[in-house]
Design a protein around this motif. Structure first.
Motif, PDB file in Angstrom:
ATOM      1  N   VAL A  95       0.730  -1.053  -0.163  1.00  0.00           N
ATOM      2  CA  VAL A  95      -0.024  -0.003   0.044  1.00  0.00           C
ATOM      3  C   VAL A  95       0.696   1.229  -0.023  1.00  0.00           C
ATOM      4  CG1 VAL A  95      -1.594   1.307   1.254  1.00  0.00           C
ATOM      5  CG2 VAL A  95      -1.942  -0.994   1.254  1.00  0.00           C
ATOM      6  N   ARG A  96       1.784   1.239   0.753  1.00  0.00           N
ATOM      7  CA  ARG A  96       2.930   2.403   0.880  1.00  0.00           C
ATOM      8  C   ARG A  96       3.420   2.610  -0.504  1.00  0.00           C
ATOM      9  NH1 ARG A  96       4.335  -0.303   5.501  1.00  0.00           N
ATOM     10  NH2 ARG A  96       6.686  -0.715   4.750  1.00  0.00           N
ATOM     11  N   ALA A  97       3.922   1.545  -1.260  1.00  0.00           N
ATOM     12  CA  ALA A  97       4.516   1.729  -2.508  1.00  0.00           C
ATOM     13  C   ALA A  97       3.469   2.278  -3.540  1.00  0.00           C
ATOM     14  CB  ALA A  97       5.106   0.317  -3.032  1.00  0.00           C
ATOM     15  N   LEU A  98       2.253   1.803  -3.286  1.00  0.00           N
ATOM     16  CA  LEU A  98       1.055   2.081  -4.378  1.00  0.00           C
ATOM     17  C   LEU A  98       0.858   3.673  -4.149  1.00  0.00           C
ATOM     18  CD1 LEU A  98      -0.912  -0.969  -4.525  1.00  0.00           C
ATOM     19  CD2 LEU A  98       0.237   0.207  -6.548  1.00  0.00           C
ATOM     20  N   ALA A  99       0.736   4.004  -2.930  1.00  0.00           N
ATOM     21  CA  ALA A  99       0.613   5.314  -2.519  1.00  0.00           C
ATOM     22  C   ALA A  99       1.613   6.326  -3.375  1.00  0.00           C
ATOM     23  CB  ALA A  99       0.678   5.860  -0.903  1.00  0.00           C
ATOM     24  N   ALA A 100       2.867   5.968  -3.239  1.00  0.00           N
ATOM     25  CA  ALA A 100       3.892   6.773  -3.986  1.00  0.00           C
ATOM     26  C   ALA A 100       3.596   6.745  -5.559  1.00  0.00           C
ATOM     27  CB  ALA A 100       5.217   6.186  -3.576  1.00  0.00           C
ATOM     28  N   VAL A 101       3.133   5.584  -6.043  1.00  0.00           N
ATOM     29  CA  VAL A 101       2.642   5.329  -7.468  1.00  0.00           C
ATOM     30  C   VAL A 101       1.763   6.377  -7.743  1.00  0.00           C
ATOM     31  CG1 VAL A 101       1.814   4.025  -8.877  1.00  0.00           C
ATOM     32  CG2 VAL A 101       3.520   3.064  -7.665  1.00  0.00           C
ATOM     33  N   GLY A 102       0.609   6.569  -6.923  1.00  0.00           N
ATOM     34  CA  GLY A 102      -0.450   7.506  -7.120  1.00  0.00           C
ATOM     35  C   GLY A 102      -0.002   9.015  -7.078  1.00  0.00           C
ATOM     36  N   LEU A 103       0.941   9.317  -6.053  1.00  0.00           N
ATOM     37  CA  LEU A 103       1.582  10.809  -6.193  1.00  0.00           C
ATOM     38  C   LEU A 103       2.542  11.026  -7.525  1.00  0.00           C
ATOM     39  CD1 LEU A 103       2.778  10.594  -2.235  1.00  0.00           C
ATOM     40  CD2 LEU A 103       0.867  12.255  -3.525  1.00  0.00           C
ATOM     41  N   LYS A 104       2.965   9.939  -7.944  1.00  0.00           N
ATOM     42  CA  LYS A 104       3.626  10.139  -9.225  1.00  0.00           C
ATOM     43  C   LYS A 104       2.664  10.592 -10.295  1.00  0.00           C
ATOM     44  CE  LYS A 104       6.882   8.075 -12.328  1.00  0.00           C
ATOM     45  NZ  LYS A 104       7.970   6.759 -12.761  1.00  0.00           N
ATOM     46  N   ALA A 131      10.001   3.712  -5.378  1.00  0.00           N
ATOM     47  CA  ALA A 131       8.760   4.329  -5.634  1.00  0.00           C
ATOM     48  C   ALA A 131       8.750   5.733  -5.235  1.00  0.00           C
ATOM     49  CB  ALA A 131       7.424   3.529  -5.052  1.00  0.00           C
ATOM     50  N   ALA A 132       9.276   6.161  -4.023  1.00  0.00           N
ATOM     51  CA  ALA A 132       9.146   7.340  -3.400  1.00  0.00           C
ATOM     52  C   ALA A 132      10.366   8.459  -4.194  1.00  0.00           C
ATOM     53  CB  ALA A 132       9.621   7.280  -2.019  1.00  0.00           C
ATOM     54  N   ALA A 133      11.390   7.632  -4.431  1.00  0.00           N
ATOM     55  CA  ALA A 133      12.702   8.199  -5.163  1.00  0.00           C
ATOM     56  C   ALA A 133      11.955   8.575  -6.594  1.00  0.00           C
ATOM     57  CB  ALA A 133      13.690   7.459  -5.250  1.00  0.00           C
ATOM     58  N   GLU A 134      11.312   7.840  -7.204  1.00  0.00           N
ATOM     59  CA  GLU A 134      10.835   7.947  -8.579  1.00  0.00           C
ATOM     60  C   GLU A 134      10.029   9.256  -8.425  1.00  0.00           C
ATOM     61  OE1 GLU A 134       9.072   4.469 -10.174  1.00  0.00           O
ATOM     62  OE2 GLU A 134      11.167   3.482 -10.352  1.00  0.00           O
ATOM     63  N   VAL A 135       9.089   9.445  -7.287  1.00  0.00           N
ATOM     64  CA  VAL A 135       8.497  10.515  -7.430  1.00  0.00           C
ATOM     65  C   VAL A 135       9.177  12.076  -7.123  1.00  0.00           C
ATOM     66  CG1 VAL A 135       6.307  11.894  -6.184  1.00  0.00           C
ATOM     67  CG2 VAL A 135       6.371   9.396  -6.329  1.00  0.00           C
ATOM     68  N   LEU A 136      10.126  11.892  -6.318  1.00  0.00           N
ATOM     69  CA  LEU A 136      10.919  12.943  -6.221  1.00  0.00           C
ATOM     70  C   LEU A 136      11.602  13.306  -7.525  1.00  0.00           C
ATOM     71  CD1 LEU A 136      12.096  11.832  -2.578  1.00  0.00           C
ATOM     72  CD2 LEU A 136      10.873  13.763  -3.103  1.00  0.00           C
ATOM     73  N   GLN A 137      12.218  12.405  -8.181  1.00  0.00           N
ATOM     74  CA  GLN A 137      12.827  12.572  -9.408  1.00  0.00           C
ATOM     75  C   GLN A 137      11.841  13.437 -10.328  1.00  0.00           C
ATOM     76  OE1 GLN A 137      14.002   8.929 -11.397  1.00  0.00           O
ATOM     77  NE2 GLN A 137      14.766  10.032 -13.072  1.00  0.00           N
ATOM     78  N   GLN A 138      10.731  12.861 -10.458  1.00  0.00           N
ATOM     79  CA  GLN A 138       9.702  13.627 -11.252  1.00  0.00           C
ATOM     80  C   GLN A 138       9.579  15.122 -10.700  1.00  0.00           C
ATOM     81  OE1 GLN A 138       5.891  11.665 -12.816  1.00  0.00           O
ATOM     82  NE2 GLN A 138       4.957  12.928 -11.089  1.00  0.00           N
ATOM     83  N   LEU A 139       9.631  15.347  -9.692  1.00  0.00           N
ATOM     84  CA  LEU A 139       9.308  16.733  -8.913  1.00  0.00           C
ATOM     85  C   LEU A 139      10.485  17.671  -9.266  1.00  0.00           C
ATOM     86  CD1 LEU A 139       7.564  15.805  -5.670  1.00  0.00           C
ATOM     87  CD2 LEU A 139       6.519  16.895  -7.636  1.00  0.00           C
ATOM     88  N   GLY A 140      11.709  16.981  -9.218  1.00  0.00           N
ATOM     89  CA  GLY A 140      12.891  17.963  -9.651  1.00  0.00           C
ATOM     90  C   GLY A 140      13.215  18.786  -8.477  1.00  0.00           C
ATOM     91  N   GLN A 141      13.262  20.135  -8.971  1.00  0.00           N
ATOM     92  CA  GLN A 141      13.674  21.412  -8.022  1.00  0.00           C
ATOM     93  C   GLN A 141      12.666  21.383  -6.818  1.00  0.00           C
ATOM     94  OE1 GLN A 141      14.201  24.879 -10.499  1.00  0.00           O
ATOM     95  NE2 GLN A 141      16.136  24.263 -11.040  1.00  0.00           N
ATOM     96  N   SER A 171      18.798  16.894 -10.760  1.00  0.00           N
ATOM     97  CA  SER A 171      17.865  17.816 -11.249  1.00  0.00           C
ATOM     98  C   SER A 171      17.276  18.872 -10.321  1.00  0.00           C
ATOM     99  CB  SER A 171      16.454  16.887 -11.575  1.00  0.00           C
ATOM    100  OG  SER A 171      15.997  16.464  -9.892  1.00  0.00           O
ATOM    101  N   ILE A 172      17.718  18.825  -8.926  1.00  0.00           N
ATOM    102  CA  ILE A 172      17.737  20.061  -7.870  1.00  0.00           C
ATOM    103  C   ILE A 172      18.505  21.040  -8.395  1.00  0.00           C
ATOM    104  CG2 ILE A 172      17.580  20.735  -5.621  1.00  0.00           C
ATOM    105  CD1 ILE A 172      16.603  17.781  -5.084  1.00  0.00           C
ATOM    106  N   GLY A 173      19.789  20.600  -8.669  1.00  0.00           N
ATOM    107  CA  GLY A 173      20.674  21.754  -8.999  1.00  0.00           C
ATOM    108  C   GLY A 173      21.370  22.382  -7.899  1.00  0.00           C
TER     109      GLY A 173
END
Length: 240
Positions: A95-104, A131-141, A171-173
């Motif tokens: 469920v925690r992983a899927l929550a991150a997928v949803g946020l992505k 999954a959390a790291a992938e969301v952060l990657q998408q969010l960038g800065q 990506s955050i720079g």
């Protein structure tokens, strides 16, 4: 049903679909989630039942539910993002992983969940961490508040997590200048894939904050390992 909901009958259709989410047949539950996804923001009343449905025993249904939450959240983030943020603390790792997928799926409007996503980088479940790291990657800065947690992730034994963490920091720079030291350590490490992305991250940070990255990269040019010297030179070349 999704098209009908889009056409303006959501107030009648959504409650029906919420009931169907509890049907005995998994394929029926799956299509209910797909219909709610198609309805979008008008299905915001289904957010709480969808959060519950993230624990569906059928993986295809659970993934469809996460996708539905992401789609609804693109248009109604103020209702979806807090709910998914809370689900990042659920008892079940799936469920925690899927929550991150949803946020992505929500995209940039998921930025308020960055602190929770940063905490999820330390989750005991590798799927949740990635999954959390992938969301952060998408969010960038927009993920700058996660820099301390991303820096810790660089020292993980999870190679995939290390790669994504370094990518996010790049990506955050300039906002990730505090991570230069750990990124140089990663550049000098044993894992080729991690060295590659660490060099890219250092180059990206150096373009915006050369005073932070360039001195460390110059020191790395004297490293005993030729691969490290090569990637340090590549990163310096990227700084320009």
């Amino acid at each position: 049903l999704g098209a009908i909901g889009r056409a303006g009958a959501a107030d009648r259709i959504v409650p029906m679909l919420v009931e169907i989410l509890q049907a005995p047949a998994s394929e029926v539950r799956y299509w209910a989630a797909e219909a709610l996804k198609a309805i979008g923001a008008a299905a915001a009343l289904a957010v709480d039942p969808l959060i519950t449905a993230l624990s569906d025993p059928e993986p295809s249904v659970a993934r469809a539910v996460a996708a539905a939450l992401g789609a609804i959240g693109q248009e109604a983030p103020e209702q979806v993002v807090p709910a998914l943020e809370g689900a990042l603390s659920a008892d079940q790792g799936a469920v925690r992983a899927l929550a991150a997928v949803g946020l992505k799926g929500v995209g940039l409007p998921a930025a308020p969940a960055v602190p929770a996503l940063a905490r999820a980088l330390g989750d005991t479940d590798a799927h949740v961490r990635r999954a959390a790291a992938e969301v952060l990657q998408q969010l960038g800065q927009a993920a700058q508040a996660a820099v301390p947690s991303l820096t810790q992730a660089l020292a993980s034994d999870d190679t995939e997590l290390q790669v994504v963490a370094a990518t996010v920091l790049g990506s955050i720079g300039a906002g990730a200048a505090a991570a230069v030291g750990p990124l140089v350590d990663a550049l000098c490490g044993e894992k080729t894939s991690v060295r590659f992305v660490a060099a890219g991250a250092l180059g990206a940070i150096g373009r915006e904050a050369p005073e932070a990255a360039v001195p460390a990269l110059i020191l790395a040019l004297g490293h005993e390992r030729p691969q490290v010297r090569f990637w340090a030179a590549e990163a310096l070349g990227a700084v320009g």
